[in-house]
Enzyme design. Structure first.
Site, mmCIF file in Angstrom:
data_model
loop_
_atom_site.group_PDB
_atom_site.id
_atom_site.type_symbol
_atom_site.label_atom_id
_atom_site.label_comp_id
_atom_site.label_asym_id
_atom_site.label_seq_id
_atom_site.Cartn_x
_atom_site.Cartn_y
_atom_site.Cartn_z
ATOM 1 C CG HIS A 102 -1.970 -1.033 1.197
ATOM 2 N ND1 HIS A 102 -1.705 -2.345 1.484
ATOM 3 C CD2 HIS A 102 -3.287 -0.960 0.879
ATOM 4 C CE1 HIS A 102 -2.818 -3.054 1.343
ATOM 5 N NE2 HIS A 102 -3.794 -2.240 0.976
ATOM 6 C CE LYS A 127 -5.607 -4.422 -1.605
ATOM 7 N NZ LYS A 127 -6.157 -4.246 -0.252
ATOM 8 C CE LYS A 268 -16.724 19.689 -25.883
ATOM 9 N NZ LYS A 268 -18.055 20.259 -26.024
HETATM 10 P P1 NAP Z 1 -16.480 28.395 -23.752
HETATM 11 O O1 NAP Z 1 -15.857 27.977 -25.029
HETATM 12 O O2 NAP Z 1 -15.612 28.714 -22.589
HETATM 13 O O3 NAP Z 1 -17.401 29.671 -24.065
HETATM 14 C C1 NAP Z 1 -18.096 30.344 -23.055
HETATM 15 C C2 NAP Z 1 -18.828 31.557 -23.627
HETATM 16 O O4 NAP Z 1 -19.541 32.148 -22.554
HETATM 17 C C3 NAP Z 1 -17.925 32.605 -24.241
HETATM 18 O O5 NAP Z 1 -18.553 33.136 -25.374
HETATM 19 C C4 NAP Z 1 -17.821 33.647 -23.114
HETATM 20 O O6 NAP Z 1 -17.723 34.984 -23.609
HETATM 21 C C5 NAP Z 1 -19.174 33.521 -22.455
HETATM 22 N N1 NAP Z 1 -19.108 33.924 -21.043
HETATM 23 C C6 NAP Z 1 -18.378 33.316 -20.072
HETATM 24 N N2 NAP Z 1 -18.561 33.950 -18.899
HETATM 25 C C7 NAP Z 1 -19.398 34.972 -19.148
HETATM 26 C C8 NAP Z 1 -19.948 36.009 -18.336
HETATM 27 N N3 NAP Z 1 -19.655 36.109 -17.026
HETATM 28 N N4 NAP Z 1 -20.824 36.893 -18.916
HETATM 29 C C9 NAP Z 1 -21.123 36.794 -20.228
HETATM 30 N N5 NAP Z 1 -20.600 35.865 -21.057
HETATM 31 C C10 NAP Z 1 -19.759 34.956 -20.513
HETATM 32 O O7 NAP Z 1 -17.509 27.285 -23.205
HETATM 33 P P2 NAP Z 1 -18.284 26.190 -24.084
HETATM 34 O O8 NAP Z 1 -17.383 25.032 -24.353
HETATM 35 O O9 NAP Z 1 -18.937 26.856 -25.224
HETATM 36 O O10 NAP Z 1 -19.373 25.653 -23.050
HETATM 37 C C11 NAP Z 1 -20.430 26.494 -22.660
HETATM 38 C C12 NAP Z 1 -21.421 25.710 -21.797
HETATM 39 O O11 NAP Z 1 -22.053 24.704 -22.577
HETATM 40 C C13 NAP Z 1 -20.791 24.976 -20.601
HETATM 41 O O12 NAP Z 1 -21.560 25.288 -19.429
HETATM 42 C C14 NAP Z 1 -20.933 23.507 -20.984
HETATM 43 O O13 NAP Z 1 -21.092 22.676 -19.850
HETATM 44 C C15 NAP Z 1 -22.192 23.530 -21.834
HETATM 45 N N6 NAP Z 1 -22.287 22.373 -22.758
HETATM 46 C C16 NAP Z 1 -23.408 21.610 -22.710
HETATM 47 C C17 NAP Z 1 -23.551 20.539 -23.572
HETATM 48 C C18 NAP Z 1 -24.762 19.666 -23.499
HETATM 49 O O14 NAP Z 1 -24.724 18.562 -24.021
HETATM 50 N N7 NAP Z 1 -25.834 20.127 -22.911
HETATM 51 C C19 NAP Z 1 -22.553 20.263 -24.527
HETATM 52 C C20 NAP Z 1 -21.425 21.086 -24.569
HETATM 53 C C21 NAP Z 1 -21.313 22.161 -23.685
HETATM 54 P P3 NAP Z 1 -16.302 35.669 -24.001
HETATM 55 O O15 NAP Z 1 -16.035 35.258 -25.419
HETATM 56 O O16 NAP Z 1 -16.560 37.112 -23.823
HETATM 57 O O17 NAP Z 1 -15.296 35.123 -23.029
#
Ligand code: NAP
Length: 442
Positions: A102, A127, A268
């Site tokens: 361990h 183990k 990504k």
């Molecule tokens: P990202 O690439 O970091 O982009 C975030 C965006 O939000 C940017 O345009 C940023 O603006 C803006 N933002 C961040 N903080 C902010 C604030 N305080 N006020 C205003 N705008 C703000 O993130 P992402 O990969 O696109 O992911 C975004 C969300 O999608 C995450 O919460 C993720 O979990 C979700 N998601 C969900 C799924 C699903 O299957 N449901 C799939 C993928 C992602 P700026 O350009 O000005 O920084």
């Protein structure tokens, strides 16, 4: 085989149908007869995780006495006096001895040397329970176990080690350990979760591994979604992998029987250089959320955009409709691309207007700042919930929030009040995950 570790004899009845062997932690309690169930006796020394302060001589004497009860297995630290090991091996030939090591601090670099140092002809199983400081440590141990020439039980401890509890049968572990309850401090799945979520009994060396990689991954429901849906011999786990760890983790992943990956932030874009082939959709978006391992090749694709649009089009076809996207990050990019492919009139609104304009120029749509007037029939939010930003909402439109934690975001709460058709982030999650299944199972 699955070992249930118990620190209380009353738990024995509860584990009977869930485990093959019970590990009695005899540093926690005393017994005077062996229970009617295959048993593994363990009387740990304090430095190796035991709870009792006990002189070594006395501990060994107690072990020798306990072995008169004839357990099927006995765990004995590999560095125990070899004269003692030889004596109990000869005196109790029916008891299989597990030589254990361990390490509550780290995963030693040279695992081959470690195993070599533990070797003893009287041990049936080795183990090795070591602490992972990263997913690379956990994967390294799993690769080592899969290639081991002796009967081994490799357990990766700590937060990063949690997936090893599922990978055990796939890497050929002789014994895997679980408790009655999920134990957050031990980062261990419960026996029930191993059976119900991961189908432990069906896992073997031919099982294909699928995993979510990224940071964070804890809140993702991916394992709950994918595991019950596989039609082939497969298991889906979650691994916290940072951008810095990606190179070493990807190399180790390729040494194990992985069938595919789900990829989340911050990997990504960063995973692209590791692909042998990138599908046109992922190339156009510049991001990969799905990796398929097929014919010795890693193929990258992206199901985020089609997943989101499939969810939207269950409510309203987007062709010829005005679709506004809030945010200009990776998810916005994927959705904008797919919405354009399906004939929507797309506009992008972002805190940093230049980013919105830049993305809009690439996909031949329009880009604005968040404070500019916004007209649409379909609104999609991709801005993370911590921003607390809620835009003016137009009544009776379709409103989707890609954020799935929390389920009911401020945007969807406000949209509901205005009789909008609301689409929850979990729907996009489901749709993109279904597309991943299709990619992996082609
Ligand atoms: P990202 O690439 O970091 O982009 C975030 C965006 O939000 C940017 O345009 C940023 O603006 C803006 N933002 C961040 N903080 C902010 C604030 N305080 N006020 C205003 N705008 C703000 O993130 P992402 O990969 O696109 O992911 C975004 C969300 O999608 C995450 O919460 C993720 O979990 C979700 N998601 C969900 C799924 C699903 O299957 N449901 C799939 C993928 C992602 P700026 O350009 O000005 O920084």
């Amino acid at each position: 085989m699955l070992v249930a570790s118990v620190t209380n004899l009353d738990d024995l009845d509860k584990i009977r149908d869930l485990a093959d062997i019970v590990e009695l932690r005899l540093d926690y309690f005393d017994i005077d007869r062996k229970p009617l169930f295959p048993c593994l006796f363990t009387l740990r020394k304090k430095e190796q995780g035991g709870v009792r302060e006990i002189l070594e001589k006395e501990r060994l004497a107690q072990i020798e006495k306990l072995l008169e009860l004839q357990p099927e297995y006995c765990d004995i630290e590999a560095d125990t006096d070899p004269v003692f090991i030889e004596r109990i091996a000869k005196k109790f030939p029916k008891v299989k001895l597990i030589g254990s090591y361990h390490n509550f601090q780290e995963t030693p670099q040279d695992l081959d040397a470690l195993l070599q140092s533990m070797k003893n002809p009287h041990f049936t199983i080795y183990k090795i329970a070591v602490t992972a400081q990263s997913s690379a440590d956990m994967l390294r141990l799993m690769v080592f176990a899969r290639n081991a020439k002796v009967s081994i039980s490799a357990i990766s401890m700590g937060e990063y080690g949690k997936p090893s509890r599922v990978l055990g049968p796939i890497v050929g572990n002789a014994l895997d350990y679980a408790g009655l309850e999920e134990d957050a401090s031990l980062h261990r799945y419960s026996l029930k979760a191993l059976h119900e979520v991961f189908h432990y009994r069906k896992l073997n060396r031919d099982t294909q591994i699928y995993a979510l990689i990224g940071d964070p991954v804890e809140q993702s429901p991916g394992h709950l979604f994918h595991n019950p849906r596989f039609k082939h011999n497969a298991a889906y786990i979650k691994m916290r992998v940072t951008a810095e760890e990606l190179p070493v983790c990807f190399e180790l992943i390729q040494k194990l029987p992985f069938g595919g990956l789900s990829v989340t932030i911050p990997l990504k874009e960063k995973i692209s250089p590791y692909m042998d082939e990138i599908k046109p959709i992922a190339k156009a978006i510049g991001a990969i959320n799905t990796v398929i391992f097929r014919s010795q090749k890693a193929i990258g694709t992206n199901t985020d955009g089609p997943g989101a649009l499939n969810a939207i089009e269950k409510r309203r076809k987007v062709h010829g409709k005005q679709l506004a996207i809030l945010g200009a990050g990776g998810t916005a990019r994927a959705i904008a691309y797919e919405a354009k492919q399906r004939g929507a009139i797309v506009s992008i609104y972002n805190r940093t207007p230049e980013r919105a304009k830049q993305l809009a120029a690439e996909f031949n749509c329009s880009g604005y700042g968040l404070d500019e007037p916004c007209s649409y029939e379909i609104l999609v939010n991709t801005i993370p919930p911590k921003s607390l930003f809620v835009p003016p909402i137009l009544p009776q439109t379709v409103v989707m929030d890609v954020v799935y934690y929390p389920r009911e975001t401020p945007l969807l709460k406000a949209a509901k009040k205005l009789a909008c058709q609301c689409i929850y982030g979990e729907e996009m999650f489901t749709e993109q995950a279904l597309l991943q299944q299709l990619e992996w199972c082609k």
